[in-house]
Design a protein around this motif. Sequence first.
Motif, short mmCIF file in Angstrom:
data_model
loop_
_atom_site.label_atom_id
_atom_site.label_comp_id
_atom_site.label_asym_id
_atom_site.label_seq_id
_atom_site.Cartn_x
_atom_site.Cartn_y
_atom_site.Cartn_z
N GLY A 157 96.42 0.43 24.11
CA GLY A 157 96.82 -0.81 23.45
C GLY A 157 98.17 -0.94 23.80
O GLY A 157 98.68 -0.77 24.83
N LEU A 158 98.76 -1.84 22.75
CA LEU A 158 100.30 -2.01 22.91
C LEU A 158 100.92 -0.74 23.15
O LEU A 158 101.76 -0.66 24.07
CB LEU A 158 100.74 -2.76 21.86
N ARG A 159 100.98 0.03 22.23
CA ARG A 159 101.55 1.45 22.50
C ARG A 159 100.94 2.61 22.12
O ARG A 159 101.20 3.50 21.41
CB ARG A 159 103.09 1.42 21.76
N HIS A 160 99.40 2.58 22.16
CA HIS A 160 98.94 3.61 21.74
C HIS A 160 97.58 3.77 22.91
O HIS A 160 97.31 2.97 23.79
CB HIS A 160 98.41 3.60 20.31
N THR A 161 97.00 5.07 22.79
CA THR A 161 96.05 5.16 23.94
C THR A 161 94.65 5.86 23.52
O THR A 161 94.73 6.64 22.40
CB THR A 161 96.82 6.27 25.10
N LEU A 162 93.51 5.33 23.85
CA LEU A 162 92.39 6.02 23.49
C LEU A 162 91.76 6.83 24.88
O LEU A 162 91.75 6.29 25.81
CB LEU A 162 91.33 5.06 23.01
N ALA A 163 90.93 7.78 24.56
CA ALA A 163 90.23 8.27 25.73
C ALA A 163 88.79 9.10 25.08
O ALA A 163 88.76 9.40 24.00
CB ALA A 163 90.78 9.42 26.39
N LEU A 164 87.78 8.71 26.13
CA LEU A 164 86.36 9.14 25.68
C LEU A 164 85.89 10.33 26.74
O LEU A 164 86.09 10.19 27.92
CB LEU A 164 85.45 7.87 25.78
N THR A 165 85.41 11.47 26.08
CA THR A 165 85.20 12.56 26.91
C THR A 165 83.54 12.18 27.18
O THR A 165 82.91 11.81 26.73
CB THR A 165 85.49 13.78 26.37
N GLU A 166 83.37 13.41 28.24
CA GLU A 166 81.58 13.32 28.53
C GLU A 166 80.93 13.69 27.44
O GLU A 166 79.79 13.20 27.63
CB GLU A 166 81.76 14.57 29.85
N SER A 167 81.23 14.44 26.54
CA SER A 167 80.51 14.67 25.55
C SER A 167 80.46 13.61 24.48
O SER A 167 79.87 13.80 23.38
CB SER A 167 80.72 16.07 24.69
N GLY A 168 80.96 12.82 24.70
CA GLY A 168 81.12 11.38 23.69
C GLY A 168 82.25 11.58 22.64
O GLY A 168 82.14 10.77 21.80
N GLN A 169 83.01 12.53 22.78
CA GLN A 169 84.18 12.56 21.86
C GLN A 169 85.47 11.73 22.20
O GLN A 169 85.55 11.42 23.23
CB GLN A 169 84.67 14.24 21.64
N ILE A 170 85.98 11.20 20.77
CA ILE A 170 86.99 10.13 21.03
C ILE A 170 88.33 10.57 20.56
O ILE A 170 88.57 11.47 19.74
CB ILE A 170 86.61 8.82 20.31
N TYR A 171 89.42 10.57 21.50
CA TYR A 171 90.71 10.99 21.21
C TYR A 171 91.48 9.65 21.26
O TYR A 171 91.42 8.62 21.94
CB TYR A 171 91.05 11.91 22.13
N GLN A 172 92.57 9.85 20.40
CA GLN A 172 93.77 8.79 20.37
C GLN A 172 95.18 9.65 20.28
O GLN A 172 95.30 10.54 19.82
CB GLN A 172 93.63 7.98 19.03
N TRP A 173 96.19 9.02 21.01
CA TRP A 173 97.57 9.68 20.77
C TRP A 173 98.41 8.09 21.10
O TRP A 173 97.95 7.08 21.45
CB TRP A 173 97.74 10.51 21.90
N GLY A 174 99.62 8.56 20.66
CA GLY A 174 100.72 7.52 20.78
C GLY A 174 101.09 6.87 19.41
O GLY A 174 100.01 6.93 18.39
N LEU A 175 102.27 6.76 19.10
CA LEU A 175 102.80 6.25 17.52
C LEU A 175 102.71 4.76 17.46
O LEU A 175 103.15 4.23 16.42
CB LEU A 175 104.19 6.56 17.57
N GLY A 176 102.14 3.90 18.31
CA GLY A 176 102.28 2.56 18.20
C GLY A 176 101.58 1.96 16.85
O GLY A 176 101.93 0.95 16.64
N MET A 177 100.50 2.51 16.13
CA MET A 177 99.85 2.16 14.98
C MET A 177 100.31 2.99 13.81
O MET A 177 100.00 2.65 12.82
CB MET A 177 98.26 2.45 15.13
N ALA A 178 101.34 3.81 14.04
CA ALA A 178 101.78 4.44 12.75
C ALA A 178 102.59 3.79 11.66
O ALA A 178 102.30 4.09 10.37
CB ALA A 178 102.58 5.79 13.27
N SER A 179 103.62 2.97 12.11
CA SER A 179 104.19 2.19 11.05
C SER A 179 103.31 1.40 10.29
O SER A 179 103.37 1.26 8.94
CB SER A 179 105.34 1.51 11.60
N HIS A 180 102.21 0.68 10.98
CA HIS A 180 101.19 -0.03 10.25
C HIS A 180 100.49 0.76 9.04
O HIS A 180 100.24 0.41 8.13
CB HIS A 180 100.44 -0.72 11.32
#
Length: 282
Positions: A157-180
């Motif tokens: 994203g603008l300042r955040h990140t997503l990842a999808l693992t082989e088992s279908g689990q979804i992860y996010q990190w980065g503070l880009g959406m935190a203030s909103h």
Amino acid sequence: MSCEGESRQLQLLFSWGANSYGQLGLGSSNDELLPQPVTHFPDNKRVITCITGGGGHSAAVTDAGELYVCGQNKDGQLGLNHTDNVPHFSFCSALRSIRVSKVSCGWDFTLILTDNGQVLSCGSNAFSQLGIPQVKSCSVPEPVQTLHEKVTDVAAGLRHTLALTESGQIYQWGLGMASHAKRFSCGNPISPFFTAKEPCQIPGLANIRGKKVIAGSYHSVALTDLGELYVWGSNKHGQLLQKEPFGLQPQKIKSHFFLEEMIQSAWSGWTHLIAQTDCLWI
């Protein structure tokens, strides 16, 4: 003279628009109002399999698993071990022995997914978007160490990140959406994934199997193997098809918006979404 079975269709790359940092790969920093051919890339031995753009940089992956980059590089987002802007598509030599399958560009950082399911990142880490703690920036791609399962998809994203693992689990990190998120939480604690500096599993998605992850400027999307879309984050422009201006937790988009059809794939701009369904209506 041609040999049977060895013919190859020539692939041409064109670019146009803003070019202040050389992100069009044309060798200059002049804006272009019309499509211009990008000379010498790819060459006649390579085919582009993935191409994407960030705030001021561009990146492409070839069928040989090579990463080429150009454009703005003040935070090392090109992964070339320097911080000079680059006006031509240039090979990322730091990954010479690594085969790349996908690249995704954020505002000032780059995510790289390798064939063996490892995530690498480079560029600015001002919002912890690299998933690598205690660094301000990286000019050479570094591995995201805390993703212990093979990764099949990534999205910046603008300042955040997503990842999808082989088992279908979804992860996010980065503070880009935190203030909103804090602005719309009415003083209540927000979910940890909005402030995660390393990969954090998204709550509420444990019982679904992801197929693809998609990121906008301040929103996130997960496409499931059942053809459903789950969305969270900014809904300022109605891009999430929800009532709230900001989604603090993942919510499924109702299927009637897509004529009850399963979603095959989806894409995001900074503030809009596009979805493709399975059914072809005639």
